[in-house]
Design an enzyme around this catalytic site. Structure first.
Site, mmCIF file in Angstrom:
data_model
loop_
_atom_site.group_PDB
_atom_site.id
_atom_site.type_symbol
_atom_site.label_atom_id
_atom_site.label_comp_id
_atom_site.label_asym_id
_atom_site.label_seq_id
_atom_site.Cartn_x
_atom_site.Cartn_y
_atom_site.Cartn_z
ATOM 1 N N GLY A 1 24.007 15.747 -28.211
ATOM 2 C CA GLY A 1 23.513 16.337 -26.844
ATOM 3 C C GLY A 1 23.957 15.201 -25.593
ATOM 4 N N ALA A 2 24.254 14.166 -26.021
ATOM 5 C CA ALA A 2 24.714 13.229 -25.158
ATOM 6 C C ALA A 2 26.178 13.378 -24.631
ATOM 7 C CB ALA A 2 24.857 11.546 -25.780
ATOM 8 N N GLY B 1 0.758 -1.264 0.075
ATOM 9 C CA GLY B 1 0.038 -0.010 0.004
ATOM 10 C C GLY B 1 0.914 1.210 0.005
ATOM 11 N N GLY B 2 0.394 2.129 0.561
ATOM 12 C CA GLY B 2 1.036 3.559 0.550
ATOM 13 C C GLY B 2 2.404 3.498 1.501
HETATM 14 C C1 HXC Z 1 -3.655 -4.845 11.023
HETATM 15 C C2 HXC Z 1 -2.577 -6.545 10.097
HETATM 16 C C3 HXC Z 1 -2.444 -5.881 8.923
HETATM 17 C C4 HXC Z 1 -2.785 -4.280 8.768
HETATM 18 C C5 HXC Z 1 -1.331 -7.678 8.602
HETATM 19 N N1 HXC Z 1 -2.090 -7.786 9.916
HETATM 20 N N2 HXC Z 1 -1.663 -6.546 8.008
HETATM 21 N N3 HXC Z 1 -3.369 -6.190 11.078
HETATM 22 N N4 HXC Z 1 -3.453 -4.040 9.792
HETATM 23 N N5 HXC Z 1 -2.509 -3.739 7.766
HETATM 24 C C6 HXC Z 1 -2.346 -8.850 10.762
HETATM 25 C C7 HXC Z 1 -3.101 -9.936 10.479
HETATM 26 O O1 HXC Z 1 -4.236 -9.683 10.602
HETATM 27 C C8 HXC Z 1 -2.604 -11.051 11.064
HETATM 28 O O2 HXC Z 1 -3.027 -11.210 12.321
HETATM 29 C C9 HXC Z 1 -1.065 -10.918 11.016
HETATM 30 O O3 HXC Z 1 -0.799 -9.498 10.826
HETATM 31 C C10 HXC Z 1 -0.117 -11.417 10.155
HETATM 32 O O4 HXC Z 1 -0.783 -11.256 8.823
HETATM 33 P P1 HXC Z 1 -1.119 -12.545 7.731
HETATM 34 O O5 HXC Z 1 -1.948 -12.058 6.773
HETATM 35 O O6 HXC Z 1 -1.560 -13.965 8.475
HETATM 36 O O7 HXC Z 1 0.317 -12.816 6.960
HETATM 37 P P2 HXC Z 1 0.781 -13.194 5.805
HETATM 38 O O8 HXC Z 1 0.015 -14.271 5.274
HETATM 39 O O9 HXC Z 1 2.216 -13.531 5.774
HETATM 40 O O10 HXC Z 1 0.485 -12.002 4.803
HETATM 41 C C11 HXC Z 1 0.840 -10.909 4.883
HETATM 42 C C12 HXC Z 1 0.142 -9.723 4.147
HETATM 43 C C13 HXC Z 1 -1.175 -9.749 4.649
HETATM 44 C C14 HXC Z 1 0.589 -10.109 2.605
HETATM 45 C C15 HXC Z 1 0.935 -8.459 4.461
HETATM 46 O O11 HXC Z 1 -1.183 -9.626 6.046
HETATM 47 C C16 HXC Z 1 -2.036 -8.472 3.754
HETATM 48 O O12 HXC Z 1 -2.295 -8.525 2.719
HETATM 49 N N6 HXC Z 1 -2.290 -7.357 4.706
HETATM 50 C C17 HXC Z 1 -2.728 -6.039 4.295
HETATM 51 C C18 HXC Z 1 -1.807 -5.604 3.250
HETATM 52 C C19 HXC Z 1 -2.348 -4.053 2.837
HETATM 53 O O13 HXC Z 1 -3.305 -4.431 2.020
HETATM 54 N N7 HXC Z 1 -1.811 -3.138 3.479
HETATM 55 C C20 HXC Z 1 -2.342 -2.136 3.048
HETATM 56 C C21 HXC Z 1 -3.103 -1.180 3.910
HETATM 57 S S1 HXC Z 1 -3.327 0.368 3.305
HETATM 58 P P3 HXC Z 1 -3.430 -12.380 13.437
HETATM 59 O O14 HXC Z 1 -3.854 -11.724 14.432
HETATM 60 O O15 HXC Z 1 -4.257 -13.236 12.423
HETATM 61 O O16 HXC Z 1 -1.865 -12.869 13.418
HETATM 62 C C22 HXC Z 1 -2.033 1.224 3.515
HETATM 63 C C23 HXC Z 1 -2.222 2.632 3.206
HETATM 64 C C24 HXC Z 1 -0.974 3.394 3.723
HETATM 65 O O17 HXC Z 1 -1.064 0.618 4.008
HETATM 66 C C25 HXC Z 1 -0.986 4.638 2.985
HETATM 67 C C26 HXC Z 1 -0.065 5.627 3.644
HETATM 68 C C27 HXC Z 1 -0.243 6.906 2.851
#
Ligand code: HXC
Length: 495
Positions: A387-388, A152-153
């Protein structure tokens, strides 16, 4: 100071999550990065309601090769390393400390991104981190190590730092993951295909260094740091070398092929002239028609920009221009003298390049060199056309010293193209077109494809014997040693 029991407990818990995935824990990573027993953790007792045993990032300071650095290491075993308010505060605090102390900061990234449960406050945290990255840019070296998801971000904090290191199979960067990609575009793609080392080390150029293991990545970060100053207010460290500064490299006198269209490996020239043949390429798998690399000359760090005739004849295209421009700006911000080695037939022609913005990208490299106030030495090895020629650190742009090998060809364009234009009518009339063209090309090469005209006009300082290149550039950088103006110059905007 760290409480050993707390560290042990948290590390044990993290190991259970990380080791089965083939990943190290946040503490293990810090220990690999820093000199032995040098880590001083801060905010160890900062917790949150959700995570009373500690939050999803470890922060502190330590040393690398005896010099202070600051570090934060995301802990995936705590809510997937996700960033909420407390995590953001810890990271911001350590970033502030690094900037105040004028020391490098290394972020070890292994996180699911914004903590979904905390909603907008985690986005606010990211925004503050991004701003702090920008405020620190060009002031202290910032390095990101991707050893887990960076989703994500969240990818934009690494992208704002100077160097991204990424470990294959475990480190991935993507703005939207495979599931969203599938929904939006219908493409089926794995995490590694979408945001792994092949994607970013070779195709997108987002990643600067690709490593196979975590052990390797932290060794390489330490190695990179050995070339860099602590901040814009310092010069890079000087190493004692046994490599003679007056060493001649006889083999270079016959290195360039007689046939001016044959390629050769520019990296061999670099290895021959730098201290102990040692250099560290940046973005080595991306835009390989240009080499950007750190090395030392007489113990002093230099940033080298060199066209690579082995790839696309060393032509400048969009990617090569931007890769070189960002490297030049980093070196300028951090008081690293620049050595440019030129063998460039021109900018890459074509609709794709024009419509892709080669004008804008080429201008970035022009801007970077023109702006650079560090010592700048340039050697025209062979082709320097049009130019290069200008953009590859010419005298007109402000190179301090510009030399050419006898094989140097400094001209508006190559012989073939030039003859087609200036002799078009004669060629059209001729019955023996090919013979006439060969004769005209030979005449043009004799007249223009050498460094003599540029030398006569004072547009190069000297034609030098290739074997003397190392000695001459070391003398030149010695002469320019007081040219460096220490202090903040400009940020290192991602180009
Ligand atoms: C809260 C999270 C989390 C999140 C993971 N977890 N990502 N909790 N917020 N963003 C938690 C899960 O619920 C899980 O908890 C534990 O972390 C491990 O995650 P898993 O999914 O079991 O691990 P894995 O299979 O290795 O997968 C990892 C992952 C996946 C690929 C990162 O968790 C995932 O896709 N997460 C979301 C990623 C995402 O889309 N992030 C973007 C958010 S938006 P438990 O309790 O079950 O162990 C963003 C915007 C930022 O980031 C903007 C800034 C400008």
């Amino acid at each position: 100071m760290s409480d050993e029991n707390v560290v042990e407990r948290r590390n044990k818990r993290a190991a259970k999550v990380q080791h089965p995935k083939g990943k190290l824990t946040a503490y293990e990573r810090i220990n690999l990065l820093l000199d032995e027993d040098s880590f001083n953790e801060i905010d160890q007792n900062v917790t949150s309601i959700e995570n009373p045993d500690g939050e999803a990032v470890i922060t502190g300071s330590g040393t690398v090769h005896g010099r202070p650095v600051y570090v934060y290491s995301e802990d995936f075993s705590v809510m997937g390393g996700s960033l909420g308010e407390v995590v953001a505060k810890k990271i911001l605090k350590i970033m502030d400390k690094a900037l105040e102390a004028r020391a490098p900061i290394i972020g070890i990234k292994d996180s699911g991104g914004a903590r979904i449960q905390e909603g907008i406050s985690s986005l606010y945290g990211y925004a503050q981190i991004f701003k702090k990255n920008v405020q620190s840019s060009g002031k202290i070296p910032q390095i990101s190590v991707i050893v887990g998801p960076s989703a994500g971000g969240a990818v934009y904090s690494p992208a704002l730092t100077d160097f991204i290191f990424q470990v294959q199979n475990i480190g991935q960067l993507y703005v939207t993951g495979p599931a969203v990609v599938k929904t939006v575009t219908g493409e089926d793609v794995s995490f590694e295909e979408l945001g792994g080392v092949e994607a970013h080390g070779t195709k997108s150029g987002v990643t600067h260094q690709v490593c196979e293991t975590e052990e390797q990545v932290f060794e390489e970060v330490r190695y990179l740091l050995s070339f860099l100053p602590q901040s814009s207010f310092q010069k890079p460290p000087v190493f004692i070398t046994e490599d003679d500064s007056k060493r001649l490299v006889e083999s270079l006198d016959s290195f360039i092929p007689n046939n001016r269209n044959l390629p050769y490996d520019m990296e061999k020239i670099i290895i021959d002239i730098v201290d102990d043949g040692e250099h560290y390429p940046i973005q080595g798998n991306y835009a390989t028609n240009i080499i950007t690399t750190f090395a030392r000359l007489n113990g002093n760090t230099v940033g080298i920009v060199a066209n690579q005739p082995l790839e696309l004849a060393g032509v400048l295209d969009i990617n090569a221009s931007e890769k070189a421009a960002r490297f030049v700006r980093f070196c300028d911000a951090f008081n690293i003298p620049l050595l440019t080695l030129v063998d460039v037939p021109g900018f890459l022609p074509g609709v794709e390049q024009e419509h892709g913005g080669i004008i804008r990208s080429g201008a970035k490299l022009l801007y970077a060199y023109s702006e650079a106030t560090v010592p700048r030495v340039c050697v025209v090895i062979r082709k320097a056309y049009g130019g290069a020629y200008i953009v590859m650190d010419s005298i007109g742009l402000g190179a301090d010293k510009l030399y050419a090998w006898p094989s140097g060809e400094i001209a508006v364009m190559g012989a073939e193209g030039a003859v087609d234009i200036i002799n078009r009518k004669d060629l059209a009339k001729s019955e023996k077109k090919d013979q006439l063209k060969a004769k005209l090309v030979a005449e043009y090469n004799e007249k223009f494809s050498n460094p003599k005209i540029a030398a006569n006009l004072g547009l190069i300082d000297n034609i030098i014997k290739p074997s003397e290149t190392r000695k001459i550039i070391i003398d030149s950088f010695n002469e320019l040693v007081n040219k460096v103006e220490l202090g903040d110059k400009h940020g290192n905007i991602p180009l």
